[in-house]
Design an enzyme around this catalytic site. Sequence first.
Site, mmCIF file in Angstrom:
data_model
loop_
_atom_site.group_PDB
_atom_site.id
_atom_site.type_symbol
_atom_site.label_atom_id
_atom_site.label_comp_id
_atom_site.label_asym_id
_atom_site.label_seq_id
_atom_site.Cartn_x
_atom_site.Cartn_y
_atom_site.Cartn_z
ATOM 1 N N TYR A 45 0.867 -1.195 -0.305
ATOM 2 C CA TYR A 45 0.232 0.229 -0.442
ATOM 3 C C TYR A 45 0.858 1.189 -0.047
ATOM 4 O O TYR A 45 1.813 0.909 0.627
ATOM 5 C CB TYR A 45 -1.065 -0.124 1.191
ATOM 6 C CG TYR A 45 -2.571 -0.313 1.056
ATOM 7 C CD1 TYR A 45 -2.729 0.396 0.251
ATOM 8 C CD2 TYR A 45 -2.874 -1.318 1.525
ATOM 9 C CE1 TYR A 45 -4.272 0.087 -0.329
ATOM 10 C CE2 TYR A 45 -3.953 -1.778 1.339
ATOM 11 C CZ TYR A 45 -4.842 -0.913 0.711
ATOM 12 O OH TYR A 45 -6.393 -0.547 0.025
ATOM 13 N N GLU A 47 -1.149 4.755 -0.430
ATOM 14 C CA GLU A 47 -1.354 5.919 -0.758
ATOM 15 C C GLU A 47 -0.413 7.185 -0.443
ATOM 16 O O GLU A 47 0.017 7.331 0.577
ATOM 17 C CB GLU A 47 -2.786 6.015 0.482
ATOM 18 C CG GLU A 47 -3.610 4.931 0.096
ATOM 19 C CD GLU A 47 -4.634 4.553 0.832
ATOM 20 O OE1 GLU A 47 -4.112 3.749 1.365
ATOM 21 O OE2 GLU A 47 -6.121 4.674 0.861
ATOM 22 N N ASP A 215 -7.065 14.105 -24.933
ATOM 23 C CA ASP A 215 -7.175 12.301 -24.191
ATOM 24 C C ASP A 215 -6.344 11.411 -25.907
ATOM 25 O O ASP A 215 -7.296 10.600 -26.717
ATOM 26 C CB ASP A 215 -8.581 11.969 -24.135
ATOM 27 C CG ASP A 215 -8.132 10.438 -24.198
ATOM 28 O OD1 ASP A 215 -7.393 9.900 -24.128
ATOM 29 O OD2 ASP A 215 -9.665 10.652 -23.275
ATOM 30 N N THR A 242 -4.185 6.559 -22.019
ATOM 31 C CA THR A 242 -3.629 5.079 -21.486
ATOM 32 C C THR A 242 -2.315 4.559 -21.318
ATOM 33 O O THR A 242 -1.791 5.032 -22.403
ATOM 34 C CB THR A 242 -4.981 4.072 -22.133
ATOM 35 O OG1 THR A 242 -4.250 3.881 -23.101
ATOM 36 C CG2 THR A 242 -6.125 3.871 -21.585
ATOM 37 N N LYS A 245 -1.814 0.984 -25.007
ATOM 38 C CA LYS A 245 -2.275 0.637 -26.775
ATOM 39 C C LYS A 245 -0.554 1.380 -27.122
ATOM 40 O O LYS A 245 -0.416 0.033 -27.284
ATOM 41 C CB LYS A 245 -3.239 1.843 -27.083
ATOM 42 C CG LYS A 245 -4.267 2.042 -26.333
ATOM 43 C CD LYS A 245 -5.867 2.845 -26.863
ATOM 44 C CE LYS A 245 -7.206 2.558 -25.853
ATOM 45 N NZ LYS A 245 -7.141 3.267 -24.373
ATOM 46 N N ARG A 251 -1.249 -2.085 -18.596
ATOM 47 C CA ARG A 251 -2.901 -1.288 -18.573
ATOM 48 C C ARG A 251 -3.136 -0.225 -17.307
ATOM 49 O O ARG A 251 -3.324 -0.847 -16.831
ATOM 50 C CB ARG A 251 -4.081 -2.682 -18.014
ATOM 51 C CG ARG A 251 -5.919 -2.415 -19.262
ATOM 52 C CD ARG A 251 -5.981 -3.869 -19.401
ATOM 53 N NE ARG A 251 -6.097 -4.996 -20.485
ATOM 54 C CZ ARG A 251 -5.791 -4.002 -21.647
ATOM 55 N NH1 ARG A 251 -7.138 -3.183 -21.921
ATOM 56 N NH2 ARG A 251 -5.588 -4.520 -22.683
#
Length: 455
Positions: A45, A47, A215, A242, A245, A251
Amino acid sequence: MKDLVFDLIKQEKTRQEEGLELIPSENYVSPAVLAGMGSILTNKYSEGYPSFEGIPGWDEEKIASEVLPNYRYYGGQQNVDRIERLAISRACQLFHADHANVQPHSGAQANNAVYFAWLEPGDTVLGMSLPAGGHLTHGASVTQSAKVYHFVNYGVTKDGDIDYDELKSLAKKHHPKIILVGYSAFMKIPDFARVVKIRDDLSKETGEEILLMADMAHVAGLIAGGVHPNPLDYGFNVMTTTTHKTLRGPRGGLILTKGNVASPLKKPEKTLKNIPILIDRAVFPGTQGGPLEHIIAAKAIAFGEALKPEFKNYAKNIIENAKSLAEALKKEGFILQGDGTENHLILVDIKKSFDIDGKFYEQALDQIGLTLNANALPSDPSGSFRPSGVRLGTPAMTTRGLGEAEMSQIATWMKKVAIICQKAGSLENLTDYHNQLESLHSEVRTLALKFPLPN
Ligand code: DSN
């Protein structure tokens, strides 16, 4: 490892090896990227954020060796901090950004965070409509974006380019807080300078700051490879993408910004200059919790690969292959939206070409190991589930090393399947053509196996 899931992963591996992947938003990652994703970093973790000191600018050795105070909410961060700093630094280098947030879990999360950073509920965003080629998260009525914000959409002209006149008049009419250029089915190179001028003129007139957002999920790898203009170089404030691609990473999502980088602990004033930190605060704690550090490690590895000279060649070949494929398809009688492509992506009007619908054709091609997706065309009279078009592209095939000759072969197979579909008239009737389809499938498999997945 005994689990049914592993049997299915094995079957999927065979499908990928023996088929040809033409979905323009898919790709094959390197073993190094896979190893990062499958690492023990998934146990951690973290954060918050690492220190931003020295990013961009420091050399990698320095980033990898220095443990700095951070903005995290958990202990044990010394290694993940350095990995995340490497990811941020490489992303900034690749895309000429002042800052990068590498934590978005996906492109949708990245877009959502930008809206959250800059808008209040009900504020107006001007973006490309979904049928014209825009993305769901750009205000499609079924999405959260449309429920929270007010989206106004521009479309494309007959030749498939952005309708800049419409964009300008809608901007003047609606005074959007964000002007968004981005898409998932668009084959032209956007005129970023023209959009910047529209924004600057409007801002001068109204005295209001308007965020320019791009985008670039589909073309990020082309931008990284230097074969597509970079919106940040033209005056855009934010670029989302992303990472899986054309960029060929894991991903996930990524947000690149221009502006002042400061501590994320203090809420800055809402100005364009403060966008980097407004966005960091919008990703965490605004819209996400713990970052996926195994994915961030894989992003860092993929960015490292994209910084290498070979990636430029890869990006150039993607476009060359797409142009060859578009020409070969036209020769076989396919009608293309915009009559071709300037990037990695092709949209075929399969209804007009062979009087069959996109979904039927997609499913028929699946039977011979060619994978693409049904896609609506601008002003498509059919619904989005049985649209008139199919979308395909070359990033994955280029990774496997296919070239012009294979693009021509793919177009020939696609024509043969289109004719079979025409004769069959429905998916059920394809069983009458089983032998023909099986023979084509075997040809596809033979070619595919000559071009192994990255290993
Ligand atoms: N689903 C992606 C695509 O295929 O283009 C966009 O998010």
